[in-house]
Design an enzyme around this catalytic site. Structure first.
Site, PDB file in Angstrom:
ATOM      1  N   LYS A 152      -2.458   5.365   6.394  1.00 37.28           N
ATOM      2  CA  LYS A 152      -2.627   3.928   6.136  1.00 37.28           C
ATOM      3  C   LYS A 152      -1.293   3.325   5.667  1.00 37.28           C
ATOM      4  O   LYS A 152      -0.364   4.070   5.300  1.00 37.28           O
ATOM      5  CB  LYS A 152      -3.712   3.728   5.072  1.00 37.28           C
ATOM      6  CG  LYS A 152      -3.377   4.333   3.718  1.00 37.28           C
ATOM      7  CD  LYS A 152      -4.599   4.343   2.790  1.00 37.28           C
ATOM      8  CE  LYS A 152      -4.273   4.959   1.445  1.00 37.28           C
ATOM      9  NZ  LYS A 152      -5.478   5.174   0.627  1.00 37.28           N
ATOM     10  N   ARG A 192     -15.620   1.565  -6.820  1.00 44.25           N
ATOM     11  CA  ARG A 192     -14.891   0.735  -5.870  1.00 44.25           C
ATOM     12  C   ARG A 192     -15.768   0.472  -4.652  1.00 44.25           C
ATOM     13  O   ARG A 192     -16.142  -0.663  -4.403  1.00 44.25           O
ATOM     14  CB  ARG A 192     -13.568   1.428  -5.479  1.00 44.25           C
ATOM     15  CG  ARG A 192     -12.705   0.617  -4.550  1.00 44.25           C
ATOM     16  CD  ARG A 192     -11.304   1.203  -4.390  1.00 44.25           C
ATOM     17  NE  ARG A 192     -11.273   2.455  -3.643  1.00 44.25           N
ATOM     18  CZ  ARG A 192     -10.156   3.097  -3.312  1.00 44.25           C
ATOM     19  NH1 ARG A 192      -8.972   2.594  -3.669  1.00 44.25           N
ATOM     20  NH2 ARG A 192     -10.188   4.235  -2.641  1.00 44.25           N
ATOM     21  N   HIS A 211     -14.354   9.481  -3.315  1.00 47.47           N
ATOM     22  CA  HIS A 211     -12.942   9.399  -3.688  1.00 47.47           C
ATOM     23  C   HIS A 211     -12.804   9.731  -5.168  1.00 47.47           C
ATOM     24  O   HIS A 211     -13.539   9.186  -5.997  1.00 47.47           O
ATOM     25  CB  HIS A 211     -12.412   7.985  -3.392  1.00 47.47           C
ATOM     26  CG  HIS A 211     -10.913   7.888  -3.411  1.00 47.47           C
ATOM     27  ND1 HIS A 211     -10.100   8.803  -2.786  1.00 47.47           N
ATOM     28  CD2 HIS A 211     -10.095   6.971  -3.967  1.00 47.47           C
ATOM     29  CE1 HIS A 211      -8.829   8.451  -2.971  1.00 47.47           C
ATOM     30  NE2 HIS A 211      -8.798   7.358  -3.677  1.00 47.47           N
ATOM     31  N   ARG A 228      -8.160  14.992   2.544  1.00 52.51           N
ATOM     32  CA  ARG A 228      -7.455  13.768   2.947  1.00 52.51           C
ATOM     33  C   ARG A 228      -6.106  13.699   2.253  1.00 52.51           C
ATOM     34  O   ARG A 228      -5.935  13.028   1.234  1.00 52.51           O
ATOM     35  CB  ARG A 228      -8.302  12.530   2.588  1.00 52.51           C
ATOM     36  CG  ARG A 228      -9.699  12.517   3.226  1.00 52.51           C
ATOM     37  CD  ARG A 228     -10.407  11.183   3.002  1.00 52.51           C
ATOM     38  NE  ARG A 228     -10.475  10.785   1.617  1.00 52.51           N
ATOM     39  CZ  ARG A 228     -11.476  11.063   0.777  1.00 52.51           C
ATOM     40  NH1 ARG A 228     -12.524  11.760   1.183  1.00 52.51           N
ATOM     41  NH2 ARG A 228     -11.444  10.627  -0.466  1.00 52.51           N
ATOM     42  N   TYR A 284      22.577 -14.213 -10.882  1.00 49.28           N
ATOM     43  CA  TYR A 284      21.676 -15.276 -11.363  1.00 49.28           C
ATOM     44  C   TYR A 284      21.342 -15.097 -12.830  1.00 49.28           C
ATOM     45  O   TYR A 284      21.113 -13.988 -13.300  1.00 49.28           O
ATOM     46  CB  TYR A 284      20.355 -15.221 -10.585  1.00 49.28           C
ATOM     47  CG  TYR A 284      20.431 -15.754  -9.178  1.00 49.28           C
ATOM     48  CD1 TYR A 284      20.828 -17.058  -8.915  1.00 49.28           C
ATOM     49  CD2 TYR A 284      20.050 -14.948  -8.104  1.00 49.28           C
ATOM     50  CE1 TYR A 284      20.859 -17.554  -7.624  1.00 49.28           C
ATOM     51  CE2 TYR A 284      20.072 -15.423  -6.807  1.00 49.28           C
ATOM     52  CZ  TYR A 284      20.474 -16.736  -6.559  1.00 49.28           C
ATOM     53  OH  TYR A 284      20.496 -17.207  -5.286  1.00 49.28           O
ATOM     54  N   CYS A 298      19.018 -10.047  -6.236  1.00 48.55           N
ATOM     55  CA  CYS A 298      18.779 -11.311  -5.530  1.00 48.55           C
ATOM     56  C   CYS A 298      17.811 -11.061  -4.377  1.00 48.55           C
ATOM     57  O   CYS A 298      17.393  -9.936  -4.133  1.00 48.55           O
ATOM     58  CB  CYS A 298      20.076 -11.867  -4.954  1.00 48.55           C
ATOM     59  SG  CYS A 298      21.478 -11.897  -6.083  1.00 48.55           S
ATOM     60  N   MET A 299      17.501 -12.106  -3.632  1.00 46.90           N
ATOM     61  CA  MET A 299      16.582 -11.959  -2.509  1.00 46.90           C
ATOM     62  C   MET A 299      17.133 -10.980  -1.464  1.00 46.90           C
ATOM     63  O   MET A 299      16.389 -10.168  -0.917  1.00 46.90           O
ATOM     64  CB  MET A 299      16.307 -13.309  -1.854  1.00 46.90           C
ATOM     65  CG  MET A 299      15.254 -13.227  -0.756  1.00 46.90           C
ATOM     66  SD  MET A 299      14.976 -14.791   0.088  1.00 46.90           S
ATOM     67  CE  MET A 299      14.090 -15.717  -1.153  1.00 46.90           C
ATOM     68  N   ASP A 300      18.439 -11.056  -1.208  1.00 49.03           N
ATOM     69  CA  ASP A 300      19.012 -10.286  -0.104  1.00 49.03           C
ATOM     70  C   ASP A 300      20.191  -9.406  -0.496  1.00 49.03           C
ATOM     71  O   ASP A 300      20.783  -8.760   0.371  1.00 49.03           O
ATOM     72  CB  ASP A 300      19.511 -11.254   0.989  1.00 49.03           C
ATOM     73  CG  ASP A 300      18.539 -12.369   1.248  1.00 49.03           C
ATOM     74  OD1 ASP A 300      17.402 -12.043   1.633  1.00 49.03           O
ATOM     75  OD2 ASP A 300      18.888 -13.541   1.035  1.00 49.03           O
TER      76      ASP A 300
END
Ligand SMILES: *Cc1c(COP(=O)(O)O)cnc(C)c1O
Length: 367
Positions: free
Chosen positions: A36, A128, A158, A215, A259, A306-308
């Site tokens: 998954k 769950r 589970h 699993r 920043y 930062c973002m990038d």
């Protein structure tokens, strides 16, 4: 190839991990590979192809889109959807021969008469999904009823605290969960359901006493269910996350970085800029606390992510230069190590690595 920020997956390590885990199974047990969330960020199709080539015929995913991706890539065998799918998708499930978990009486009723392959989730304490194992008579009645209305191929539960085997209370709870699951399964043993399973990675490694499928998820990728765990000898993380130095420059004592000016240089230093950021899934919580590896040496992160992009202190790595390789995650600082720095789990670190970060593969898919 654009070498801004990319993840290298070693397929030979994935294969080796699978082989090591297979050795831990008891007679009559098989591995169900949990792929998954794009195989925990490693790429579901390439990972599943490796396991298939090792003989794996059982896969688990979280939703129908993940299941269809595997089928369309030619993955054969059982694909079990562990989570919710609306009954309006019964046709697709049937066409593509995908097995659906039934989460509750209502969910099962919605699939009634559809003839899909399905397995009942049994709730043994996680609260769950699943039928309540504290009422085994009711579980039995529901399982019997729906065994005539869908093609029932199994039962699963589970475990929720199997990852701390040194903790007596958690271990007692795990044994209780397995006991409750066994009690429900045995009430319907005459139905001869082919798949009875209750073990995740931690259950498989530390409490393997029941069921014919294990699993395995996180351990296939070489990471620990819990940081306190010792993994079987030879299991290794398959992922290396790399970036480069996009700029390097001196920063004088007293200047600030990034920043919010959260970092002030208390001496003259050399700062390297690295073109990966929180938009790539490089957590902003690593600001002023994470580290990267350059020429095998640790460079502390300075200032906010930062973002990038972000900056690291390379004062003590004089050989560091423009376009040198930067290891964000690797053998000596892996996702479990970063998770410890972040106060989370390796699962979250690898699942968070974004779409923008290209996955490249080394090693062989088939052998
Ligand atoms: C994710 C998941 C697993 C795999 O868990 P790991 O800890 O990664 O081994 C197994 N079973 C279910 C129901 C899951 O949701």
């Amino acid at each position: 190839m654009l070498k801004r920020s990319y993840v290298e997956i070693d397929l030979d390590i994935l294969r080796q991990n699978y082989r090591i885990l297979k050795e831990t199974l008891h007679d009559g047990q098989e591995i169900m590979c949990v792929v998954k969330a794009d195989a925990y960020g490693h790429g579901a199709v390439p990972a599943a192809k490796v396991y298939s080539s090792e003989g794996c015929r059982n896969f688990a995913v979280s939703n129908i889109e993940e299941a269809l991706e595997l089928r369309k890539a030619g993955i054969e065998g059982q694909i079990l959807i562990l989570g919710y799918t609306p009954a309006s998708f019964a046709g697709e499930l049937k066409t593509h021969h995908i097995t659906q978990a039934l989460l509750s009486y209502e969910h099962a009723a919605a699939f009634s008469g559809s003839g899909i392959e399905a397995q009942f989730a049994i709730d043994t304490g996680m609260n769950r999904i699943g039928l309540d194992a504290d009422d085994p008579e009711e579980c039995e009645a529901i399982i019997r009823k729906f065994s005539k209305e869908v093609h029932l191929t199994g039962l699963f539960t589970h475990l929720c605290s199997a990852d701390t085997p040194d903790n007596e209370e958690n271990t007692a709870f795990t044994m209780e969960q397995i006991g409750k699951f066994k009690a429900v399964s045995e009430r319907v043993s005459d139905l001869a359901l082919p798949y009875i399973h209750c073990l995740n990675s931690a259950g498989g490694l530390f409490h393997n006493c029941y069921g014919n499928l294990v699993r395995f998820g996180i351990v296939l990728y070489g990471l620990k269910p819990d940081i306190s765990n010792t993994l079987p000898e030879g299991l290794r993380p398959a992922m290396t996350w790399k970036s480069v130095i996009s700029m390097i420059k001196p920063v004088r004592k007293g200047e600030t970085i990034g920043y919010g000016r959260t970092f002030t240089a208390d001496h003259d230093l050399m700062a390297a800029t690295i073109p990966t950021g929180y938009a790539d899934g490089y957590s902003r919580r690593l600001s002023n606390c994470g580290k990267v590896l350059i020429h095998g040496k640790e460079a502390p992160i300075i200032g906010r992510i930062c973002m990038d992009q972000f900056m690291a202190d390379v004062t003590d790595i004089p050989e560091a230069a423009f376009e040198d390789e930067v290891i964000l995650l690797g053998a000596t600082y892996n996702a479990d190590d970063m998770a410890e720095d972040l106060g989370t789990i390796g699962y979250e670190v690898v699942c968070d690595i974004g779409k923008r970060v290209r996955r490249v593969y080394k090693g062989e898919e088939k052998r």
